[in-house]
Design a protein around this motif. Sequence first.
Motif, PDB file in Angstrom:
ATOM      1  N   ARG A  85       0.858  -1.180   0.000  1.00 35.03           N
ATOM      2  CA  ARG A  85       0.000   0.000   0.000  1.00 35.03           C
ATOM      3  C   ARG A  85       0.893   1.227   0.000  1.00 35.03           C
ATOM      4  O   ARG A  85       1.787   1.351   0.835  1.00 35.03           O
ATOM      5  CB  ARG A  85      -0.889   0.039   1.245  1.00 35.03           C
ATOM      6  CG  ARG A  85      -2.015  -0.933   1.206  1.00 35.03           C
ATOM      7  CD  ARG A  85      -2.991  -0.636   2.325  1.00 35.03           C
ATOM      8  NE  ARG A  85      -4.002  -1.683   2.376  1.00 35.03           N
ATOM      9  CZ  ARG A  85      -4.716  -1.960   3.434  1.00 35.03           C
ATOM     10  NH1 ARG A  85      -4.523  -1.285   4.552  1.00 35.03           N
ATOM     11  NH2 ARG A  85      -5.615  -2.909   3.392  1.00 35.03           N
ATOM     12  N   ALA A  86       0.625   2.135  -0.891  1.00 33.96           N
ATOM     13  CA  ALA A  86       1.423   3.358  -0.986  1.00 33.96           C
ATOM     14  C   ALA A  86       1.114   4.287   0.189  1.00 33.96           C
ATOM     15  O   ALA A  86       0.053   4.199   0.808  1.00 33.96           O
ATOM     16  CB  ALA A  86       1.120   4.065  -2.302  1.00 33.96           C
ATOM     17  N   ALA A  87       2.048   5.167   0.476  1.00 34.99           N
ATOM     18  CA  ALA A  87       1.816   6.179   1.497  1.00 34.99           C
ATOM     19  C   ALA A  87       0.688   7.088   1.015  1.00 34.99           C
ATOM     20  O   ALA A  87       0.512   7.306  -0.184  1.00 34.99           O
ATOM     21  CB  ALA A  87       3.082   6.983   1.739  1.00 34.99           C
ATOM     22  N   ARG A  88      -0.096   7.585   1.959  1.00 30.57           N
ATOM     23  CA  ARG A  88      -1.220   8.437   1.562  1.00 30.57           C
ATOM     24  C   ARG A  88      -1.570   9.391   2.697  1.00 30.57           C
ATOM     25  O   ARG A  88      -1.102   9.234   3.820  1.00 30.57           O
ATOM     26  CB  ARG A  88      -2.428   7.583   1.205  1.00 30.57           C
ATOM     27  CG  ARG A  88      -2.915   6.716   2.343  1.00 30.57           C
ATOM     28  CD  ARG A  88      -3.973   5.719   1.888  1.00 30.57           C
ATOM     29  NE  ARG A  88      -4.233   4.723   2.908  1.00 30.57           N
ATOM     30  CZ  ARG A  88      -5.105   4.869   3.895  1.00 30.57           C
ATOM     31  NH1 ARG A  88      -5.813   5.975   4.001  1.00 30.57           N
ATOM     32  NH2 ARG A  88      -5.280   3.909   4.782  1.00 30.57           N
ATOM     33  N   THR A  89      -2.399  10.345   2.364  1.00 28.97           N
ATOM     34  CA  THR A  89      -2.910  11.275   3.364  1.00 28.97           C
ATOM     35  C   THR A  89      -4.363  10.913   3.629  1.00 28.97           C
ATOM     36  O   THR A  89      -5.151  10.788   2.703  1.00 28.97           O
ATOM     37  CB  THR A  89      -2.820  12.727   2.860  1.00 28.97           C
ATOM     38  OG1 THR A  89      -1.455  13.003   2.527  1.00 28.97           O
ATOM     39  CG2 THR A  89      -3.287  13.703   3.914  1.00 28.97           C
ATOM     40  N   ALA A  90      -4.698  10.731   4.909  1.00 22.84           N
ATOM     41  CA  ALA A  90      -6.064  10.383   5.305  1.00 22.84           C
ATOM     42  C   ALA A  90      -6.611  11.489   6.193  1.00 22.84           C
ATOM     43  O   ALA A  90      -5.899  12.418   6.575  1.00 22.84           O
ATOM     44  CB  ALA A  90      -6.067   9.055   6.033  1.00 22.84           C
ATOM     45  N   ARG A  91      -7.873  11.371   6.513  1.00 22.74           N
ATOM     46  CA  ARG A  91      -8.514  12.373   7.353  1.00 22.74           C
ATOM     47  C   ARG A  91      -9.170  11.691   8.548  1.00 22.74           C
ATOM     48  O   ARG A  91      -9.870  10.707   8.396  1.00 22.74           O
ATOM     49  CB  ARG A  91      -9.563  13.122   6.537  1.00 22.74           C
ATOM     50  CG  ARG A  91     -10.177  14.297   7.253  1.00 22.74           C
ATOM     51  CD  ARG A  91     -11.056  15.126   6.327  1.00 22.74           C
ATOM     52  NE  ARG A  91     -10.313  15.663   5.200  1.00 22.74           N
ATOM     53  CZ  ARG A  91      -9.605  16.788   5.232  1.00 22.74           C
ATOM     54  NH1 ARG A  91      -9.513  17.475   6.344  1.00 22.74           N
ATOM     55  NH2 ARG A  91      -8.982  17.213   4.157  1.00 22.74           N
ATOM     56  N   ASN A  92      -8.922  12.224   9.741  1.00 23.28           N
ATOM     57  CA  ASN A  92      -9.560  11.717  10.948  1.00 23.28           C
ATOM     58  C   ASN A  92     -11.019  12.171  10.917  1.00 23.28           C
ATOM     59  O   ASN A  92     -11.289  13.374  10.950  1.00 23.28           O
ATOM     60  CB  ASN A  92      -8.842  12.262  12.182  1.00 23.28           C
ATOM     61  CG  ASN A  92      -9.432  11.740  13.471  1.00 23.28           C
ATOM     62  OD1 ASN A  92     -10.590  11.365  13.543  1.00 23.28           O
ATOM     63  ND2 ASN A  92      -8.612  11.731  14.509  1.00 23.28           N
ATOM     64  N   PRO A  93     -11.982  11.240  10.858  1.00 24.30           N
ATOM     65  CA  PRO A  93     -13.382  11.646  10.747  1.00 24.30           C
ATOM     66  C   PRO A  93     -13.910  12.397  11.979  1.00 24.30           C
ATOM     67  O   PRO A  93     -14.824  13.203  11.869  1.00 24.30           O
ATOM     68  CB  PRO A  93     -14.134  10.340  10.539  1.00 24.30           C
ATOM     69  CG  PRO A  93     -13.222   9.273  10.983  1.00 24.30           C
ATOM     70  CD  PRO A  93     -11.829   9.793  10.856  1.00 24.30           C
ATOM     71  N   ALA A  94     -13.326  12.144  13.135  1.00 36.05           N
ATOM     72  CA  ALA A  94     -13.796  12.797  14.355  1.00 36.05           C
ATOM     73  C   ALA A  94     -13.353  14.259  14.432  1.00 36.05           C
ATOM     74  O   ALA A  94     -14.119  15.135  14.832  1.00 36.05           O
ATOM     75  CB  ALA A  94     -13.310  12.042  15.586  1.00 36.05           C
ATOM     76  N   THR A  95     -12.090  14.526  14.032  1.00 36.17           N
ATOM     77  CA  THR A  95     -11.553  15.877  14.178  1.00 36.17           C
ATOM     78  C   THR A  95     -11.396  16.608  12.856  1.00 36.17           C
ATOM     79  O   THR A  95     -11.272  17.830  12.833  1.00 36.17           O
ATOM     80  CB  THR A  95     -10.173  15.832  14.865  1.00 36.17           C
ATOM     81  OG1 THR A  95      -9.262  15.128  14.021  1.00 36.17           O
ATOM     82  CG2 THR A  95     -10.259  15.160  16.216  1.00 36.17           C
ATOM     83  N   GLY A  96     -11.358  15.855  11.774  1.00 30.96           N
ATOM     84  CA  GLY A  96     -11.150  16.467  10.468  1.00 30.96           C
ATOM     85  C   GLY A  96      -9.682  16.729  10.165  1.00 30.96           C
ATOM     86  O   GLY A  96      -9.340  17.217   9.097  1.00 30.96           O
ATOM     87  N   ALA A  97      -8.805  16.383  11.092  1.00 26.58           N
ATOM     88  CA  ALA A  97      -7.375  16.614  10.900  1.00 26.58           C
ATOM     89  C   ALA A  97      -6.815  15.636   9.871  1.00 26.58           C
ATOM     90  O   ALA A  97      -7.245  14.491   9.792  1.00 26.58           O
ATOM     91  CB  ALA A  97      -6.642  16.437  12.229  1.00 26.58           C
ATOM     92  N   THR A  98      -5.842  16.109   9.089  1.00 26.31           N
ATOM     93  CA  THR A  98      -5.200  15.220   8.120  1.00 26.31           C
ATOM     94  C   THR A  98      -4.110  14.412   8.814  1.00 26.31           C
ATOM     95  O   THR A  98      -3.442  14.898   9.737  1.00 26.31           O
ATOM     96  CB  THR A  98      -4.594  16.000   6.940  1.00 26.31           C
ATOM     97  OG1 THR A  98      -3.648  16.925   7.443  1.00 26.31           O
ATOM     98  CG2 THR A  98      -5.667  16.719   6.158  1.00 26.31           C
ATOM     99  N   ILE A  99      -3.943  13.180   8.355  1.00 23.73           N
ATOM    100  CA  ILE A  99      -2.970  12.267   8.936  1.00 23.73           C
ATOM    101  C   ILE A  99      -2.163  11.666   7.793  1.00 23.73           C
ATOM    102  O   ILE A  99      -2.732  11.258   6.781  1.00 23.73           O
ATOM    103  CB  ILE A  99      -3.677  11.126   9.697  1.00 23.73           C
ATOM    104  CG1 ILE A  99      -4.590  11.672  10.789  1.00 23.73           C
ATOM    105  CG2 ILE A  99      -2.675  10.150  10.277  1.00 23.73           C
ATOM    106  CD1 ILE A  99      -5.525  10.633  11.361  1.00 23.73           C
ATOM    107  N   ASN A 100      -0.855  11.627   7.950  1.00 24.52           N
ATOM    108  CA  ASN A 100      -0.007  10.962   6.963  1.00 24.52           C
ATOM    109  C   ASN A 100       0.083   9.487   7.320  1.00 24.52           C
ATOM    110  O   ASN A 100       0.551   9.119   8.402  1.00 24.52           O
ATOM    111  CB  ASN A 100       1.387  11.578   6.931  1.00 24.52           C
ATOM    112  CG  ASN A 100       1.356  12.976   6.352  1.00 24.52           C
ATOM    113  OD1 ASN A 100       0.574  13.245   5.447  1.00 24.52           O
ATOM    114  ND2 ASN A 100       2.183  13.855   6.881  1.00 24.52           N
ATOM    115  N   VAL A 101      -0.374   8.623   6.421  1.00 24.71           N
ATOM    116  CA  VAL A 101      -0.336   7.177   6.628  1.00 24.71           C
ATOM    117  C   VAL A 101       0.860   6.644   5.829  1.00 24.71           C
ATOM    118  O   VAL A 101       0.917   6.826   4.614  1.00 24.71           O
ATOM    119  CB  VAL A 101      -1.649   6.517   6.153  1.00 24.71           C
ATOM    120  CG1 VAL A 101      -1.596   5.016   6.354  1.00 24.71           C
ATOM    121  CG2 VAL A 101      -2.849   7.124   6.868  1.00 24.71           C
ATOM    122  N   PRO A 102       1.812   6.006   6.504  1.00 23.71           N
ATOM    123  CA  PRO A 102       3.007   5.525   5.800  1.00 23.71           C
ATOM    124  C   PRO A 102       2.696   4.330   4.890  1.00 23.71           C
ATOM    125  O   PRO A 102       1.684   3.654   5.071  1.00 23.71           O
ATOM    126  CB  PRO A 102       3.941   5.110   6.932  1.00 23.71           C
ATOM    127  CG  PRO A 102       3.041   4.798   8.074  1.00 23.71           C
ATOM    128  CD  PRO A 102       1.853   5.706   7.930  1.00 23.71           C
TER     129      PRO A 102
END
Length: 92
Positions: free
Chosen positions: A54-71
């Motif tokens: 799985r490639a690295a990607r940017t996700a979003r925390n549904p509770a806070t809306g903050a972006t998270i970098n997923v390795p």
Amino acid sequence: MNKRDLIDAISDRLGDKKTATEAVNAVLETIQETVAKGDKVAITGFGVFEKSERAARTARNPATGATINVPATKVPKFRAGADFKERVNKGA
């Protein structure tokens, strides 16, 4: 069905729970070790176990809306074979 249920079902066929436990554990460990090394396990009619990246990607925390970098990560993947798919569609 969990692992214990699978062992019980196989021991009903083999007549020995110890042998069934060793057989199930040996099959599962061999599949895990082989896929972890990057090789494919293909069981004709049943399916294929393989390693997928799985490639690295940017996700979003549904509770806070903050972006998270997923390795990037490696995950196991299973693709069902034709006989397995057919049996599931028939329901037995």
